[in-house]
Design a protein around this motif. Structure first.
Motif, short mmCIF file in Angstrom:
data_model
loop_
_atom_site.label_atom_id
_atom_site.label_comp_id
_atom_site.label_asym_id
_atom_site.label_seq_id
_atom_site.Cartn_x
_atom_site.Cartn_y
_atom_site.Cartn_z
N ASN A 79 0.84 -1.20 0.00
CA ASN A 79 0.00 0.00 0.00
C ASN A 79 0.87 1.25 0.00
OD1 ASN A 79 -1.92 1.99 0.37
ND2 ASN A 79 -2.77 1.12 2.24
N PRO A 80 0.71 2.16 -0.97
CA PRO A 80 1.50 3.39 -0.96
C PRO A 80 1.35 4.18 0.33
CG PRO A 80 0.41 3.12 -3.08
CD PRO A 80 -0.13 2.05 -2.18
N ARG A 81 0.20 4.05 1.01
CA ARG A 81 -0.02 4.80 2.24
C ARG A 81 0.78 4.24 3.42
NH1 ARG A 81 -3.98 8.45 2.67
NH2 ARG A 81 -4.33 7.95 4.87
N ASN A 82 1.41 3.10 3.24
CA ASN A 82 2.29 2.59 4.30
C ASN A 82 3.47 3.51 4.55
OD1 ASN A 82 0.86 0.23 4.80
ND2 ASN A 82 2.04 -0.98 3.34
N GLY A 83 3.92 4.18 3.50
CA GLY A 83 5.13 4.98 3.58
C GLY A 83 6.35 4.16 3.19
N ALA A 84 7.40 4.86 2.83
CA ALA A 84 8.60 4.21 2.29
C ALA A 84 9.28 3.28 3.29
CB ALA A 84 9.58 5.26 1.79
N ARG A 85 9.32 3.68 4.55
CA ARG A 85 10.05 2.87 5.53
C ARG A 85 9.40 1.51 5.73
NH1 ARG A 85 13.91 5.56 8.73
NH2 ARG A 85 14.11 7.76 8.17
N LEU A 86 8.08 1.48 5.89
CA LEU A 86 7.41 0.20 6.08
C LEU A 86 7.50 -0.65 4.82
CD1 LEU A 86 4.19 0.90 8.17
CD2 LEU A 86 6.15 -0.49 8.79
N ASN A 87 7.27 -0.06 3.66
CA ASN A 87 7.34 -0.83 2.43
C ASN A 87 8.75 -1.35 2.17
OD1 ASN A 87 4.63 -0.84 1.69
ND2 ASN A 87 4.79 1.15 0.66
#
Length: 494
Positions: free
Chosen positions: A82-90
């Motif tokens: 999910n793009p809404r996770n943010g870069a760090r989580l992804n």
């Protein structure tokens, strides 16, 4: 059955019917199948085969649907990001899963994080040639999807869903909705989450999807008033729509299912939704480990006020029992909800001990406490875990607290939930910090690290967090203190 086979059901009858509507772009079923097959063949030429994980980070679009289906058609494992996770989580999810490839649309490049093998979604689909895909493999226990969720300690857990699990969810959704070729489903909730489960059953029946990249309320209402017959969204969005404009059931001539899931909805709010949209409100209960279809409550059941506090009746292929405190499995009464059947043929990635701990004599332990009455209706009483469900997203306090504690002005943090008419549960947090600490700066810091979903809607600045006699911070005590004291909260705009 491999769930991707549903794409081909009634192929001759639906070949010229629309399948996807995305702005000015319309794909027929025939064009969609042809493009999926060419894209799957291209994945195969890139070395993608059975068991290989392919990440997909994109907003809702026709390209997102094609990519999702082509991953399945290539017998690979779909890994939504999910793009809404943010870069760090992804980035963390991809490091854990080590995908063979990650497809990323132009709007999500930054949010996708670090990818070992990124591939731009738009350029990829524009460049696929005309080739035949590999044969479809039917293996019930073969991995179908890898989805990441949070853990009670804030450590992400990967859930591997099998073909059997995906097929069970598909069958139950088809039975629950009775999809036909006349159905048009509105995909406004992210396809990286529950909304993806509707793609194949609607297409199997010859129906179509309208794809919205963002939850634009005016666009949603416009679609609901014209061609849409089914829609799935979190209670948050339903509440926001009801506050957006004046409308009545007569404004939605084709709507027959307004389904909420992923978060609770109060009986009063359900009554308001029925009054505004008509007798079309329904709900589903599931979790990543038993996707989407543990139980469902139909629009007909929802018209009975006494049933609105429930989450539905278990689906025919998914037995549900209650595990009592004494260790007995019962069909009626109260206890932890446990689930059986093909839907639960899932396991945790690289964590056999967690998988084992989540089972009781072969039954999946959901972690939810429930009650089943003599009428067979399932009610949720509470959760045995610290899970917060806000706006349809699962958030665990530990991951929020970990991000808050990284800020140099924060000595200690505690996240908690408060009931909210819009969000279902509103994520709040208290931090021990100096009086001159700026809540806006701290929340911006958190948003940058773990995304907006996991950023507290209210941040309370306290000199110290309350502790019990043994020195432990107690979440309920922090919540109570924030309610009573004159703290300095920052409330973010909804």
């Amino acid at each position: 059955m491999n769930p991707i086979r549903a794409l081909y059901e009634h192929r001759d009858a639906k070949v010229d019917r629309p399948a996807l509507f995305d702005g000015e772009t319309t794909l027929t079923h025939g064009a969609l199948i042809a493009l999926v097959e060419c894209a799957a063949a291209d994945l195969a030429t890139r070395g993608i085969g059975p068991g290989d994980r392919v990440g997909l980070c994109a907003r809702n679009s026709w390209r997102h649907v094609v990519a999702y289906l082509s991953i399945l058609r290539a017998n690979a494992v779909w890994m939504p990001l999910n793009p809404r996770n943010g870069a760090r989580l992804n980035s963390d999810f991809q490091a854990r899963a080590n995908p063979a490839l990650t497809l990323i649309d132009a709007a999500s490049v930054e949010a996708a994080g670090a990818s070992p093998r990124p591939l731009p979604l738009e350029a990829w689909l524009d460049g696929v040639g005309d080739a035949s895909p590999p044969a479809i493999l039917d293996e019930a226990d073969a991995p179908f999807a890898l989805k990441f969720t949070g853990g009670s300690t804030g450590v992400p857990k990967g859930v591997v869903q099998s073909q059997a699990s995906g097929a069970a969810a598909l069958r139950s959704l088809s039975d629950f909705y009775g999809f036909t070729a006349d159905d048009v489903n509105l995909a406004v909730a992210p396809l990286t989450h529950g909304s993806s489960h509707y793609v194949l059953p609607v297409l199997a029946a010859g129906g179509a999807h309208v794809l919205l990249p963002e939850p634009d309320r005016a666009a949603i209402l416009r679609e609901l008033k014209t061609r849409v017959s089914t829609v799935f969204m979190p209670p948050t969005l339903i509440a926001l729509l009801m506050g957006e404009a004046a409308f009545a059931p007569a404004d939605f001539p084709r709507l027959r299912h307004l389904t909420y899931s992923a978060a609770p909805m109060s009986p009063d709010r359900i009554a308001q939704a029925i009054h505004r949209f008509g007798p079309v409100v329904s709900t589903l209960y599931g979790q990543t480990e038993a996707p989407m279809t543990i139980a469902g409550l139909s629009p007909a059941d929802m018209t009975d006020p006494d049933k609105r506090a429930g989450v539905g009746r278990p689906f025919d292929d998914t037995p549900v029992r209650l595990l009592t405190a004494g260790g007995d499995l019962v069909e009626r009464g109260e206890g932890e909800i446990v689930v059986g059947g093909d839907l639960t043929r899932t396991y945790y990635l690289d964590a056999p001990e967690l998988t084992a701990a989540s089972r009781h004599d072969g039954w999946l332990k959901t972690g939810d406490i429930g009650r089943i009455g003599e009428d067979g209706l399932l009610y949720l009483i509470g959760r045995s875990k610290d899970l917060i469900i806000t706006g349809g997203y699962n958030v665990y306090p530990g991951e929020v607290e970990a991000a808050l504690n990284l800020h140099p002005m924060v000595r200690e943090a505690c996240a908690f939930a408060e009931l909210d008419d819009v969000w279902g549960e509103r994520l709040e947090a208290a931090v021990a910090a100096s009086p001159d600490a700026d809540p806006a700066v701290i929340t911006a810091f958190v948003r940058d690290r773990i995304g907006p979903v996991r950023t507290p809607k209210r941040l309370h600045i306290l000199p110290d967090l309350p502790r019990n006699p043994v020195g432990k911070v107690v979440r309920d005590d922090v919540r109570a203190l924030c309610r009573q004291s004159q703290t300095r909260p920052l409330e973010l705009a909804r």
